[in-house]
Every structure is written in structure tokens, then in C-alpha cells.
Design an enzyme around this catalytic site. Structure first.
Site, PDB file in Angstrom:
ATOM      1  N   LYS A   1       0.620  -1.165   0.069  1.00  0.00           N
ATOM      2  CA  LYS A   1       0.155  -0.001   0.068  1.00  0.00           C
ATOM      3  C   LYS A   1       0.892   1.168  -0.095  1.00  0.00           C
ATOM      4  O   LYS A   1       2.000   1.324   0.774  1.00  0.00           O
ATOM      5  CB  LYS A   1      -0.879  -0.145   1.297  1.00  0.00           C
ATOM      6  CG  LYS A   1      -1.957   0.981   1.375  1.00  0.00           C
ATOM      7  CD  LYS A   1      -2.620   0.653   2.610  1.00  0.00           C
ATOM      8  CE  LYS A   1      -3.826   2.175   2.902  1.00  0.00           C
ATOM      9  NZ  LYS A   1      -4.716   1.860   3.847  1.00  0.00           N
TER      10      LYS A   1
ATOM     11  N   SER B   1      -9.608   2.064   2.814  1.00  0.00           N
ATOM     12  CA  SER B   1      -8.363   2.991   2.105  1.00  0.00           C
ATOM     13  C   SER B   1      -7.330   1.895   1.428  1.00  0.00           C
ATOM     14  O   SER B   1      -6.458   2.443   0.772  1.00  0.00           O
ATOM     15  CB  SER B   1      -7.777   3.795   2.806  1.00  0.00           C
ATOM     16  OG  SER B   1      -6.965   3.410   4.178  1.00  0.00           O
TER      17      SER B   1
ATOM     18  N   SER C   1     -10.054  -0.266   7.171  1.00  0.00           N
ATOM     19  CA  SER C   1      -9.391  -0.035   5.888  1.00  0.00           C
ATOM     20  C   SER C   1      -8.666  -1.185   5.113  1.00  0.00           C
ATOM     21  O   SER C   1      -8.423  -1.154   4.040  1.00  0.00           O
ATOM     22  CB  SER C   1      -8.649   1.248   6.011  1.00  0.00           C
ATOM     23  OG  SER C   1      -9.035   2.383   6.049  1.00  0.00           O
TER      24      SER C   1
END
Length: 515
Positions: free
Chosen positions: A113, A191, A215
Site C-alpha cells: 500500500k 483505504s 481500511s
């Protein structure tokens, strides 16, 4: 935008990497039946590379080709280091030929990420101020998986600072929007949406995400993969764009996104344990999920919290999974933690008491002048310190009451969300500048923001380990994946993983998307 770095590399792990559990083998044996290297578990792929049935170079080339084919449709891997990855793969193959494998992830391709620092590779956190920022070292968890032999292919998309989640889901002003691999008109969750989308679509064997309010678990639900948020204090946050420390420290967790539950048992021992930086991380031993006997485990189940009910089909999936646990010998009972709505409201009030401090400080550190329109405001009314302290005390009191309630159970089973993935909306208009903050009078009543007890964020607030696994598909078209959530008592990830594995076996778990 893409980025490359010089091939020279160092497989440096920060001090204090946690050892494997005593009961677990160094190299885990896979039960995955898949025969496609792009879609099998990381555990199985590592075994094939270790056995010489596939080289690290072959695995990396396959995944690079897959990412390149996916990118026009998904926009999930937004910064790439393919040249370096191929160099590392050749090194890994040479080490294998010398009889010196690099570790339990030897040659396994991964993505990370874009909220984590990665040495030599642009790491934006989705914010314009860091559009060209290249860190000098890896985040702790990145260093650890690289030291275990994994090979980084690139970074996956995230909303700005992981916080700017709006009607487009995983979207920012640096890279744009990421799409769901099951249908391009839908969000991949947020996210860690880029992480989940890429893993689901076969672009990497695993990804590492972060979870401040769901997330990791929301994208796992939206993209039909497995996501784990460990116990608060299990995994270091050093090198993450919202790191450790401060008033909101307890809400942030780091964990893996994978296609098969067996990979949680592979990855968690590698990333867990103190790094001598993140002061919240404790050297608590990891249990062995393979040694867990589900028979007799006490499971509380709720298909709805009564305030924001999920769809009828999600509620039915939860009940069917509860029945499967009962048939496996678990003692299942309908129940839920007390004061869920009160805890949600307290977190909202506690988080808002400092006005826009968190957003403001992030923007200042990154040097970002133009934030994403859905980013939380950078200014607002700040409550007196006494009120902030009282919220903290009330928050801890409810968390303590919930922990006492959990003594009568081992696990909780509940929905991961109220619905399948949402459609991608229009980009919102820029937020208007808020008026200057006015200090509240000392005698003024303290406002409380009303918040419904969302199914994911509540387990950030109390810090319990939680995971999501695919349990079925939404009715109609498109057939989007739907997950269920399991929660364990603090530090019992072994029981959590064992239960997730059972649900995966019962429902079939991950299914390859049509993309």
C-alpha cells in the site's frame, strides 16, 4: 506515474523481528488446490519456488505481465519497481542454486500500500506534497517481508493519507481512482482498495495494508479476499504515513491482504513483534492456528446491530456461517458487545475534539497545498483540554466494560458491512474553507457527534483482532463478493485464523474475478 530505482538492494530488517511460533514449522505446507501461480496462495507459491518447480524470476515475470495487463482497467499498482524486482529475482534464484534460500517468502512477488515507506521507490501516501518523495529506508513491515525473501513489484493506490475517502472510494489527486476487479464501475473499498483489488486480480501474492476505521477489512469484503487487522500492539507502524503515538494511536493497525486464509499464518509471524521504535508493540507470543480445536469455542453472533441493519442476504450469510461453526462444535449464541452505539459516539466526539489537528499536521508535514476534496477538514472548533480528557476516560471505561463482556466468549461473528461494494461516484467539489476556530466557553455544554456503530471501526476503537473472509456473492448483477467478519479476544489471532479458515472451507472463500 511510475518509478524505478537502482538495482542495488539490501534486504535489511529492523531489529526485533518476531520469531515464528514455536509450534509452527518454518516452511508452511499449503492446502490450496489452485495450479495457477497468479492465483494460488503465497504459501503454495513459496513452496513451488522452494522445490524448484518454478523460479523466482518466472514468478516475478508472470506477475509483472499481469499488472501491466490490469493497469488500464484497475489502476491499482500506481508506482512500480519492475527492474529492481527482476534483479532481486535473479539474486533469489542464484541463492537457491547455492542452497541458501532467503526465507519463508523466498521469491514471492508482493505489492505494498502506498501509505508505507519503501526504500528507493516513490511513496506518496496519495498526497500531492509527496508526489516525488522517495524514502531512504523501508517501513518496518516492508523491511521484514523483504528480509524473508519477498520481492516488491510496486505500490498500490490509497486515498490521501488513507483518510480522504469519498464517493469514489480509493481515489486521490496524484494517481486517480482505483476500480473493483469484479466490475469496473464499483469501488474496491477503502483505504487499502488498491491492495485488495490487485491481490484479488492476481497482480501479487499478497499486500500489506493499514486499518484506521476498517481500511483492511472493507476492501477485503469489497474485493472478495482475506484481510486481517491484528491486535493493537501486535505489529509496528513505523514508516506508515499515519504512524505510531499520539491521541489516536490505538486506532491504527497494520496487516496483510491475501487470497487464502493460510497466508495469514505465514505472514503474521514475519511482520509481528517490537521494532524498538513503535512503543505500543509488545513481545506477546503468537499462538499456532493449526493447533486450535474449534470444538467448544464460545462464539457470539449478531447479524445486525439494530441501528444500521445489513441487507437481508448479508444477514442470512452470517447466520449460515454461524450454523457451520455450531456444526463444527462451537458453542454459538446470539449476543453482541454492550454499548456499541455509545462507543461509536465517543470515538466521534474524541476524534473531533482537537478540531482539524490531525489533517492539518499531515498536510503540513507532507507540504500539500491542495488536499483531496473529501479529506477531513483541517480546522474546526477545538474543545478544552478538560473535555478532551473526559472523552478519553469515558472511551476507556466503555472499552473496559466490553473487554469484561468478552470473557464469556472466544470469538464474535458479525457482518463486515451493510452492503456489497458501492458504485464509483463523481469526484466531489472542493470543500469550502471552514470559518476560523472559536474557542468554546468553559461553561459550554460539550457537543457529542451522533455516530452509528459501524461494523468495522468499532473493533479499531477497542483494539481487538478482526478479520474478513469472503462468504458469498451479492444477488443480481454484478455478482459482487460479500464477506463476513470474525473477531477474537486480544492476542488470540490463532483462534481467529482457525475460525476464518473454517468459514473459508465452508463457503469456498476467494473466487477469481472476471477481469
Amino acid at each position: 506515474m511510475s518509478a524505478t530505482s537502482k538495482p542495488a538492494l539490501s534486504r535489511r530488517a529492523l531489529l526485533g523481528a518476531a520469531p515464528l511460533p514455536a509450534a509452527a514449522p518454518r516452511y508452511r505446507v499449503s492446502s490450496d488446490s489452485s495450479d495457477d501461480p497468479l492465483f494460488m496462495s503465497a504459501t503454495k507459491l513459496a513452496g513451488l519456488i522452494r522445490a524448484g518447480q518454478l523460479s523466482a524470476s518466472e514468478a516475478v515475470r508472470l506477475h509483472i505481465a499481469r499488472i501491466e495487463a490490469l493497469h488500464p482497467r484497475l489502476n491499482a499498482v500506481v508506482a512500480r519497481c519492475f527492474e529492481r524486482a527482476l534483479y532481486e529475482a535473479r539474486e533469489a534464484d542464484a541463492a537457491q542454486a547455492r542452497g541458501k534460500p532467503l526465507g519463508p517468502l523466498h521469491g514471492v512477488p508482493m505489492t505494498i500500500k502506498d501509505s508505507f515507506d519503501t526504500e528507493g521507490l516513490v511513496s506518496t501516501g496519495g498526497t500531492l506534497g509527496r508526489a516525488h518523495f522517495i524514502p531512504g529506508q523501508d517501513a518496518t513491515v516492508v523491511a521484514r517481508v523483504r528480509a524473508a525473501g519477498a520481492i516488491l513489484l510496486g505500490k498500490t493506490n490509497t486515498p490521501e493519507f488513507t483518510l480522504g475517502v469519498g464517493p469514489r472510494g480509493t481515489d486521490n489527486l496524484v494517481y486517480g481512482v482505483t476500480r473493483n476487479p469484479y466490475h469496473p464501475d464499483y469501488q474496491p473499498g477503502a483505504s487499502s482498495g488498491g491492495s485488495a483489488a490487485n491481490v484479488a486480480a492476481g497482480g501479487a501474492s499478497f499486500d500489506l495494508g493499514s486499518d484506521f476505521y476498517g481500511s483492511i477489512r472493507d476492501p477485503a469484503h469489497a474485493c472478495g479476499v482475506v484481510g486481517l487487522k491484528p491486535t493493537h500492539g501486535r505489529v509496528p507502524r513505523t514508516g506508515h504515513i499515519i504512524g505510531y503515538g499520539g491521541a489516536y494511536d490505538a486506532f491504527q493497525g497494520i496487516g496483510p491482504l491475501v487470497r487464502r486464509v493460510e497466508d495469514l499464518a505465514l505472514l503474521l509471524p514475519i511482520i509481528a513483534g517490537p521494532d524498538q521504535r513503535d512503543a505500543a508493540v509488545q513481545p506477546v507470543p503468537l499462538g499456532d492456528a493449526d493447533a486450535v480445536d474449534l470444538r467448544g469455542l464460545r462464539v457470539a453472533v449478531y447479524a445486525t446491530n439494530g441501528e444500521n441493519p445489513p441487507s437481508a442476504e448479508i444477514q442470512e450469510l452470517v447466520r449460515r456461517c454461524a450454523q457451520s461453526l455450531a456444526e463444527a462444535g462451537c458453542r454459538v449464541r446470539e449476543d453482541m458487545p454492550p454499548k456499541m452505539g455509545e462507543l461509536a459516539g465517543l470515538r466521534g466526539a474524541y476524534s473531533g475534539a482537537a478540531g482539524g489537528y490531525l489533517t492539518r499536521s499531515l498536510l503540513q508535514r507532507a507540504g500539500t497545498a491542495t488536499p483531496y476534496p473529501s479529506l477531513p477538514p483541517a480546522s474546526g472548533d477545538e474543545l478544552p483540554c478538560a473535555d478532551f480528557t473526559r472523552y478519553a476516560e469515558e472511551l476507556d471505561a466503555v472499552r473496559s466494560e466490553q473487554l469484561a463482556w468478552f470473557e464469556q466468549y472466544d470469538l464474535i461473528l458479525c457482518p463486515a458491512s451493510t452492503r456489497a461494494a458501492l458504485p464509483i461516484g463523481e469526484r466531489p467539489a472542493p470543500l469550502p474553507l471552514p470559518p476560523p476556530a472559536k474557542p468554546a466557553p468553559a461553561a459550554a455544554p460539550v457537543p457529542r457527534r451522533r455516530m452509528s456503530p459501524y461494523y468495522l471501526g468499532i473493533y479499531n476503537t477497542n483494539g481487538w483482532p478482526a478479520g474478513v473472509v469472503r462468504a458469498g456473492s451479492a444477488a443480481g448483477e454484478p455478482a459482487l463478493p460479500v464477506g463476513v467478519q470474525l473477531i477474537a479476544r486480544p492476542w488470540r489471532e490463532d483462534q481467529l485464523i482457525a475460525a476464518l479458515r473454517h468459514i473459508e472451507a465452508y463457503t469456498g472463500g476467494y473466487r477469481r474475478p472476471p477481469i
